[in-house]
Design a protein around this motif. Sequence first.
Motif, mmCIF file in Angstrom:
data_model
loop_
_atom_site.group_PDB
_atom_site.id
_atom_site.type_symbol
_atom_site.label_atom_id
_atom_site.label_comp_id
_atom_site.label_asym_id
_atom_site.label_seq_id
_atom_site.Cartn_x
_atom_site.Cartn_y
_atom_site.Cartn_z
ATOM 1 N N SER A 11 55.302 -1.623 -45.060
ATOM 2 C CA SER A 11 55.958 -1.281 -46.322
ATOM 3 C C SER A 11 55.070 -0.321 -47.086
ATOM 4 O O SER A 11 53.857 -0.214 -46.830
ATOM 5 C CB SER A 11 56.181 -2.544 -47.173
ATOM 6 N N LEU A 12 55.673 0.367 -48.044
ATOM 7 C CA LEU A 12 54.894 1.280 -48.860
ATOM 8 C C LEU A 12 53.862 0.502 -49.675
ATOM 9 O O LEU A 12 52.727 0.961 -49.851
ATOM 10 C CB LEU A 12 55.828 2.072 -49.786
ATOM 11 N N GLU A 13 54.238 -0.678 -50.122
ATOM 12 C CA GLU A 13 53.310 -1.487 -50.903
ATOM 13 C C GLU A 13 52.064 -1.825 -50.080
ATOM 14 O O GLU A 13 50.939 -1.727 -50.564
ATOM 15 C CB GLU A 13 53.999 -2.784 -51.365
ATOM 16 N N GLU A 14 52.284 -2.218 -48.839
ATOM 17 C CA GLU A 14 51.138 -2.534 -47.977
ATOM 18 C C GLU A 14 50.270 -1.299 -47.770
ATOM 19 O O GLU A 14 49.037 -1.370 -47.820
ATOM 20 C CB GLU A 14 51.631 -3.064 -46.624
ATOM 21 N N ALA A 15 50.941 -0.176 -47.561
ATOM 22 C CA ALA A 15 50.188 1.061 -47.353
ATOM 23 C C ALA A 15 49.348 1.398 -48.580
ATOM 24 O O ALA A 15 48.182 1.814 -48.466
ATOM 25 C CB ALA A 15 51.147 2.212 -47.038
ATOM 26 N N LEU A 16 49.930 1.182 -49.753
ATOM 27 C CA LEU A 16 49.197 1.510 -50.979
ATOM 28 C C LEU A 16 48.001 0.574 -51.191
ATOM 29 O O LEU A 16 46.951 1.005 -51.683
ATOM 30 C CB LEU A 16 50.149 1.450 -52.179
ATOM 31 N N VAL A 17 48.161 -0.672 -50.805
ATOM 32 C CA VAL A 17 47.024 -1.603 -50.903
ATOM 33 C C VAL A 17 45.884 -1.128 -50.000
ATOM 34 O O VAL A 17 44.717 -1.101 -50.394
ATOM 35 C CB VAL A 17 47.477 -3.032 -50.507
ATOM 36 N N LEU A 18 46.260 -0.728 -48.809
ATOM 37 C CA LEU A 18 45.226 -0.298 -47.851
ATOM 38 C C LEU A 18 44.581 1.020 -48.269
ATOM 39 O O LEU A 18 43.356 1.168 -48.192
ATOM 40 C CB LEU A 18 45.835 -0.174 -46.446
ATOM 41 N N THR A 19 45.388 1.969 -48.715
ATOM 42 C CA THR A 19 44.777 3.248 -49.110
ATOM 43 C C THR A 19 43.875 3.071 -50.328
ATOM 44 O O THR A 19 42.875 3.768 -50.480
ATOM 45 C CB THR A 19 45.851 4.316 -49.399
ATOM 46 N N LEU A 24 42.734 5.649 -44.614
ATOM 47 C CA LEU A 24 43.321 6.987 -44.622
ATOM 48 C C LEU A 24 44.763 6.917 -44.147
ATOM 49 O O LEU A 24 45.038 6.346 -43.074
ATOM 50 C CB LEU A 24 42.550 7.921 -43.683
ATOM 51 N N PRO A 25 45.698 7.486 -44.912
ATOM 52 C CA PRO A 25 47.089 7.496 -44.425
ATOM 53 C C PRO A 25 47.263 8.517 -43.302
ATOM 54 O O PRO A 25 46.771 9.639 -43.390
ATOM 55 C CB PRO A 25 47.892 7.900 -45.667
ATOM 56 N N LEU A 26 47.922 8.100 -42.242
ATOM 57 C CA LEU A 26 48.205 8.990 -41.109
ATOM 58 C C LEU A 26 49.708 9.093 -40.934
ATOM 59 O O LEU A 26 50.384 8.073 -40.775
ATOM 60 C CB LEU A 26 47.553 8.460 -39.831
ATOM 61 N N ALA A 27 50.220 10.305 -41.007
ATOM 62 C CA ALA A 27 51.662 10.503 -40.834
ATOM 63 C C ALA A 27 51.906 11.194 -39.494
ATOM 64 O O ALA A 27 52.103 10.552 -38.475
ATOM 65 C CB ALA A 27 52.219 11.315 -41.995
ATOM 66 N N ARG A 168 49.756 5.535 -56.524
ATOM 67 C CA ARG A 168 48.431 4.937 -56.297
ATOM 68 C C ARG A 168 48.462 3.543 -56.889
ATOM 69 O O ARG A 168 48.588 3.393 -58.107
ATOM 70 C CB ARG A 168 47.330 5.769 -56.931
ATOM 71 N N GLY A 169 48.363 2.551 -56.044
ATOM 72 C CA GLY A 169 48.537 1.189 -56.524
ATOM 73 C C GLY A 169 49.917 1.053 -57.145
ATOM 74 O O GLY A 169 50.929 1.429 -56.537
ATOM 75 N N ALA A 170 49.973 0.574 -58.380
ATOM 76 C CA ALA A 170 51.265 0.413 -59.059
ATOM 77 C C ALA A 170 51.647 1.656 -59.841
ATOM 78 O O ALA A 170 52.733 1.733 -60.392
ATOM 79 C CB ALA A 170 51.186 -0.788 -59.993
ATOM 80 N N GLU A 171 50.745 2.608 -59.896
ATOM 81 C CA GLU A 171 51.002 3.807 -60.695
ATOM 82 C C GLU A 171 51.749 4.867 -59.899
ATOM 83 O O GLU A 171 51.654 4.918 -58.680
ATOM 84 C CB GLU A 171 49.679 4.411 -61.168
ATOM 85 N N GLU A 172 52.391 5.746 -60.623
ATOM 86 C CA GLU A 172 53.080 6.866 -59.993
ATOM 87 C C GLU A 172 52.971 8.070 -60.920
ATOM 88 O O GLU A 172 53.152 7.938 -62.133
ATOM 89 C CB GLU A 172 54.545 6.514 -59.755
ATOM 90 N N GLY A 191 42.952 7.761 -52.561
ATOM 91 C CA GLY A 191 43.386 6.367 -52.588
ATOM 92 C C GLY A 191 44.873 6.211 -52.801
ATOM 93 O O GLY A 191 45.392 5.094 -52.806
ATOM 94 N N GLY A 192 45.575 7.308 -52.991
ATOM 95 C CA GLY A 192 47.018 7.241 -53.177
ATOM 96 C C GLY A 192 47.759 7.846 -51.997
ATOM 97 O O GLY A 192 47.161 8.233 -50.991
#
Lengths: 301, 749
Positions: A11-19, A24-27, A168-172, A191-192
């Motif tokens: 999920s995006l939420e999980e990804a945001l926690v990890l970043t 590092l996000p990999l697409a 980034r986290g809960a922010e946008e 981190g976002g």
Amino acid sequence: MSICDVRTARSLEEALVLTAEGWLPLAGGTDLVPRMKHGLLTGARVVIVRGLKELHGVHTTDTGLVVGACTTIADLCRSSACPPWLGGACAQIAGPRVRELATVGGALLQERRCRYYNRPVLWRTASGACLRTGGDRCLAGGDRCCATQRSLLSTVLVAVSASVVISRGAEERSVLLEDLYGPEAGAWRAGGIIRSVSISRMAEAEGKVAVEWIRRRASIDYHDLVVAGASRAGSPHEVSVTVGAAVPYPRRIVLPSPAPGGAIRSAATLIPSAQSGRLSPAYLRHAAVVLAGRVIARVAP
Amino acid sequence: MSSPPPPWPWTDPYVADLSLPGMVFAAMARSTHAHAALRSIDLAPALATPGVLAAVDGRAFPLMGGVIHSSRDEPVLAVDRVRYVGEPLAAVAAVSPEAAKAGAASVAAAFDPLPPVLTMRSVGLDVPLHEEHPDNVLRDVALEFGPVDESFASARAVFAGTYHYGASTHAALEPHGVVAWWRPEGRLWVWTSTQCPHLVQHGVARLMGLEPSAVRVITPRVGGGFGGKSEVFSHEVVAARLSMLLGRPVRLILSREEVFYTHRGRHEALIDLRLAVGAHDEILGLDADIILNGGAYAGMGLVTTYYAGQFLGIPYRVGAFRFRSRRVFTNAPPAGPKRGHGSVQIRFAVERLLDRAALSLGLNPLAWRMSLALKSDETTLNGLKIGSSGFTRCLEEIARMTAPLQCGEGEAIGVAGSAYISGAAFPIIPNRLPHSQAILRADRSGLFVLTVGVAEIGQGALETLRTLVAQTLGQPTDRVLAVAGDTDACPVDLGSYSSRVTLMAGNAVIAAAAAVRRQLLEAAGDRLAVAPESLDLVPNRVVVREDPGGKGMSLTRAIARAEERIGTVIGSGSYAPAVEPGPYPGGALGPSPAFSFTAAAAKVRFDPDLGAVEVTDIWIAHDCGRAVNLARVNAQLHGCALMGLGEALMEQAGLHRGIMDPVGMLDYGVPTARDLPRIHAVVVSAADPAGPLGAKEAGEGPLLPVVPAIANAVARAAGLDICAIPLSSEDLVRPSARETPLSGEAALR
């Protein structure tokens, strides 16, 4: 490849926690994976975000076009919503196979490249460390890193004043793409995850964007220099030139009417004086002026 | 039978795909110094790495490697000195490729750096790389044919130029790789991606202290060579040694980066050239001083040194010529043979100077070349016997195709010509043995099984050889199977290099096929009570030539009758050129049984503000004798156009900060499909009596004139004297444009 952990985000939420924890996000992986292979990301932790549906799609809105960050370059090209000037530019990125993997977000966050940095371990060991690999000097000369972001897409989207939405986290936040490469937004995006790119409708008008480039081969190669010209429909006197690929990050210059000559030439001065690619700064500066003149001729009213 | 015959049935198509029971993996440690004394090397950390099973360094190999007897100067693994970045230091075998790489990375070596020699321009002034060559010159060759000084003294015009040709590499898609297996019965099997299996057999045997009979070399499918896989390489020998140590198969596949260090590509060349033109526009004289950047070791450089000068004049009639050719050692990966070995650089220089002279003298460059063309059966001053020459017709074809064209602003057309060998008349290791051998067996099923020692490297050699058999026997090509690339199974062939396969292996194959044909016709004639001379072979039948619908017999029946008569129906053939060397030192380097000829033209569009060149069209007319396989010949012409385009505009493999640059396919500029111009290829047939059914070479010669044709076109479009390859936009940009001042620069810094 020297990475210590890989996870696939559900999920995006999980990804945001990890970043937020430094993953590092990999697409598409077309930028990250070669650096891993070259031992440039030793110990990195990678979260794969390619499968997150929220990050995909090309949509038209009342104000323009919204492109999900994990939309591949090829899918953007194929979209009926993609304006011709953007599709034409995207068709010049890398080669067909890379375009099927590489994503819009990845193209915008592409790491700056340099002939001394993007090399295998043995080559770098033989040449010595540069500023980015623990050395105390830029191997091209000087005390500042001269690496440049060789992204055609980021140059073109800066030229049309595109913006990106970053979570980034809960922010946008929505950030002008050009500012993303500045120190403030750049620090915040660490981190976002980029969620989408917005291109306003006024920039979609046909004939208002022109792109010229220098590239050794017509496919595969990174561009040596990209110059994009844009004029705003409705305010025909605002013409801008954006220089990319040969500069650290794309830079946009709004040309003053009625005497744009000095500003056109100033585009060339954005190019670092140390050589990070195959072409000399002197040549790139000359070519930037030539190409700026050409794109302005195509977009100026 | 409509489907093509199956490949020789080894397990998988390429070396990297081979997987054998108990197989382990190897990796190499390499030098990070361009030039240094190797003070010590410690394998203990590598041996302590998890998964590592064995490691070797240079002490395991007492003999020096090298193809040519007189210049064996290259250690299998560095012993006391390293001479280029990437030179192999040690090799490690482990249970996985990752463990092998980790082990190789932990090999500890201590160096005392030495001043590197990074350019050939300072020849004679640098620290020697090899004690036996204090001036850093491998070989200094000077030969003169005819009264050169007199020809220049009597010339109506003399032209001179200095030309630089940059180094390039082969960029074969398949990297070098090997699987070596020291087998329980005490024999070594080596699967390797090579152009020369028998050369590797003897080279590995020598360096391992084995008899050649103890070594079997097998070439699975090879993904391209272009000359870059025609020597015995370090990785082949160390894999063999590691396998012997472990008693297990060892696989060692080079990374793309390692392929660039292994290199053996086109020599960088610096050529001072003078041309004397006579009162009747004839070439009175040529005078060349050639320096070749050979890199750190000799390799096949002796051949390159001679070829660069020996082919100075052809394809033209020249009154007199001389050359001095020197191959220089530098701290770069060794250079070697690449498509058009030794000739491409000098062809660029000569064709450029000819074009300059034509422009200056008001001569049509194409018509002038026609007037200078060597004709059939001429012999050059240095003793090259030309045999058939279709050069004039090649030029006529170029004229026919390009004459109607108009050039717009910034556009121009350039032309060039060339000739090339169809195999070297004399082997690298002097001997009188056949260069090629072939065995053909007729099977009762009606198939013919051809066994040859050549390596199929993607060029279609086996298809061409099968076609020659088929044509000799009057059968469809798919009736002929080919077994190749296995030194145990196949007779000796020197390898797939020097454009020798079609002519040399082809002649051997035809001799073998003729023997089988004779056996079949004699058996059929005996049964039919007809003289064998009156019989003929047609698809699947033996017939009476004058009455093909009358009495005869099926092919399978004829084979069966022959077996009853003589046992196994088998024919063998061999080939050694009937060519004499030139009567002077080095006269064995240059002669060939036959020469191919090529003319090329290129049309370019030039952007003076950016110095950018776009090649829109390339025309090639190539005399390959009789085209045995027209589709394959055409493919070679297109491939040569592509490679020539790359060398002219995009490809360069030199040193940067003393390190090979580039070391990856992203940075090395092989043209892509989108870079290709329109290619117009025409095959000119000038059948040569020395060739099989009249065939000559087609794989290398067509490359030679492409580069100078492009350069000549750019010179005309830009109004510049082009003296360096690859062409650089930075050099070509209009000088007045380049000097444009940049206002506001300081304020924006």
